[in-house]
Every structure is written in structure tokens, then in C-alpha cells.
Design an enzyme around this catalytic site. Sequence first.
Site, PDB file in Angstrom:
ATOM      1  N   THR A  17       3.982 -36.276 -46.773  1.00  0.00           N
ATOM      2  CA  THR A  17       5.077 -36.542 -45.840  1.00  0.00           C
ATOM      3  C   THR A  17       4.675 -36.391 -44.379  1.00  0.00           C
ATOM      4  OG1 THR A  17       5.843 -34.253 -46.040  1.00  0.00           O
ATOM      5  CG2 THR A  17       6.847 -35.872 -47.503  1.00  0.00           C
ATOM      6  N   GLY A  18       3.466 -35.889 -44.116  1.00  0.00           N
ATOM      7  CA  GLY A  18       2.983 -35.792 -42.745  1.00  0.00           C
ATOM      8  C   GLY A  18       2.579 -37.151 -42.213  1.00  0.00           C
ATOM      9  N   ILE A  97      -9.464 -34.140 -46.972  1.00  0.00           N
ATOM     10  CA  ILE A  97      -9.739 -34.780 -45.687  1.00  0.00           C
ATOM     11  C   ILE A  97      -9.601 -33.779 -44.528  1.00  0.00           C
ATOM     12  CG2 ILE A  97      -9.106 -36.722 -44.190  1.00  0.00           C
ATOM     13  CD1 ILE A  97     -10.074 -37.530 -46.985  1.00  0.00           C
ATOM     14  N   GLU A  99      -9.471 -31.206 -41.544  1.00  0.00           N
ATOM     15  CA  GLU A  99     -10.493 -30.706 -40.627  1.00  0.00           C
ATOM     16  C   GLU A  99     -10.166 -29.283 -40.190  1.00  0.00           C
ATOM     17  OE1 GLU A  99     -11.998 -34.437 -38.068  1.00  0.00           O
ATOM     18  OE2 GLU A  99      -9.926 -33.855 -37.649  1.00  0.00           O
ATOM     19  N   TYR A 160     -19.192 -45.833 -42.857  1.00  0.00           N
ATOM     20  CA  TYR A 160     -18.570 -47.141 -42.640  1.00  0.00           C
ATOM     21  C   TYR A 160     -19.591 -48.125 -42.078  1.00  0.00           C
ATOM     22  CZ  TYR A 160     -14.789 -43.657 -41.932  1.00  0.00           C
ATOM     23  OH  TYR A 160     -13.966 -42.572 -42.014  1.00  0.00           O
ATOM     24  N   GLU A 210     -27.614 -35.559 -41.159  1.00  0.00           N
ATOM     25  CA  GLU A 210     -27.517 -35.245 -39.737  1.00  0.00           C
ATOM     26  C   GLU A 210     -28.151 -33.882 -39.506  1.00  0.00           C
ATOM     27  OE1 GLU A 210     -22.908 -33.547 -39.791  1.00  0.00           O
ATOM     28  OE2 GLU A 210     -23.288 -35.604 -39.160  1.00  0.00           O
ATOM     29  N   HIS A 248     -19.946 -32.441 -36.030  1.00  0.00           N
ATOM     30  CA  HIS A 248     -19.511 -31.617 -37.139  1.00  0.00           C
ATOM     31  C   HIS A 248     -19.870 -30.148 -36.942  1.00  0.00           C
ATOM     32  CE1 HIS A 248     -19.591 -35.381 -39.894  1.00  0.00           C
ATOM     33  NE2 HIS A 248     -18.392 -35.181 -39.387  1.00  0.00           N
TER      34      HIS A 248
END
Length: 290
Positions: A17-18, A97, A99, A160, A210, A248
Site C-alpha cells: 500500500t506504500g 528491495i 534500502e 540493467y 564492485e 552501496h
Amino acid sequence: MSILVNKNTKVIVQGITGRSGRFHTEQCVDYGTQIVAGAVPGRGGTDVNGIPVFDTVAQGIAETGADTSLIFVPARFNAADSIMEAADAGVELIVCISEHIPILDMVKAKAFLNGKQTRLIGPNCPGIITPGECKIGVMPAFAYSPGNVGIVSRSGTLTYEAAYQLKQLGIGQSTCVGIGGDPVIGTSFVDVLKLFEEDDGTHAVVLIGEIGGTAEETAAQFVQEHMTKPVVGFVAGQTAPPGKRMGHAGAIISGGKGTAADKIESLKNAGIAVADDLTTIGETVAKVLG
């Protein structure tokens, strides 16, 4: 063939719902992903565009048969607790997902997963996609196409980019996994490499690393000792100064370790074809495939 997710995967979205949860749920549904439920405490009995919302993950699973959880719960609203709730409810796969989850919270969540038949991808990751079948996360669908090259990456954006380069060259992907860039994550490079090695539908793998930590060096050793399929590598952060975090939380060079040069050397020593720069990942894969 693919790994972890396919057209039969049934997903429950925690935090549906966010703003982010609602938007990306719609994107996943548009792609064809089976989003069968949402879970938000106090919102049980409502719905999001026809998707029923339950107060708990356990209730959602009991009613819909969901086997995978997609988490958009913000860190400040106890995202780590959401991971543990999903695992306790018995989901097979959690894709987080979220963060900025505190490291100590993730240490507790990861310890909670020990002994459970649940795999965690993330946190702080773009998610996972099997092109043409199932998208669980925030990745742009247009960048991907079905095929036989697997991608595993610490970076969402570079995932991506690599997929799109391959697509432009007519090379599709089996499954693409963003494992996340935090210091404490649920699924490692080696975990995903094992799955790709066992997958008949994956003929080659792209590994995007990385700076920071030793995950790439560990992956290189696994590739050298256990992989029979060709692997192409790329390491981001080659110009990063020591002691400065780049993007990150896990991307920081400290104590003279974790540099891009060290990682590239390890990959090359393991027989991995390393792309010279970001723009040549696709070309390097094409050369490896012949």
C-alpha cells in the site's frame, strides 16, 4: 529454463500500500507476474487494484498459496522484521528491495533464516527477473529479453545496462539476479553461480562486481574450481579512492583490500573474461559465445 522464479511463481507483496510498493506491484503485474496478495498490518480486508491485502504474510499464504515475498517495507518501519515474518510464514523465496536496513538488524534477520527452507535475495537490491515469465523487483522490463545468459550483480543499474547491451546484440537472458550491495545480504555470488551451473537453460554467465569486501574473489575461486560454463566479469569502481564509500554500503575499500584491481586480477586468474569497461560487457559476452 531459469533459476528461482518463473511463470508459476506466486508473489505476496509486503508493503503493497506504500507509494513504491503500489507502483512496482503494478509494473510487475503488467509484466505478467502472478501477484496474488499483499500484506500490511492493519490493512487486512482491503485491496490494491483487485489484489487482496492481508494483515499478515501467514494469512496471505493460507488464502492464496503464495510462495514468494516481495518486500517494499521501509527500513524505518522494521524491514528486517518483515524478512523474518516472511521466513516464519514459510515462503520459499524473499526478495527484499528495502534500502538502509541497519547492519545489526540484518545480522539478526540472517541468523533467523538459518535452518529454514527460505532463500533471501537482498536487501538493497533490484530483485530478480526471468525475462518473458516473471519480474519481481524494480528493474525496467524493456532492458531484458528471454535467452540463455544468466546475470548476477551487486549493482542494480549495471544489471540493467548489461542486459540491455546483450539484448541489443540479440543475446537474451535466462534469469538476472541483483544480489544487493549491502555488507550483509542473503544470497551471494557463489549461491547464484551454483544455480546457473546446474541450470540447463543457462549457457553462460555475466558476473558484475564492485569494490569492497571479498565476494568477487570468492566467486572467482568457485568459478575456477566448479564452473564448466563461460563466465564474463566486470568490476565497477575502478577509480574509487580508498576509504570513500561509493554508492552501496558495501562498496568501500578499507585496509588495503577490496580494490577493483585486486578483484579484476582474481577474476582473470580464474579464467574469467573481464570486460575492459562498462560499455563492452555485451561485446565480451558475444566474443565468449563465439
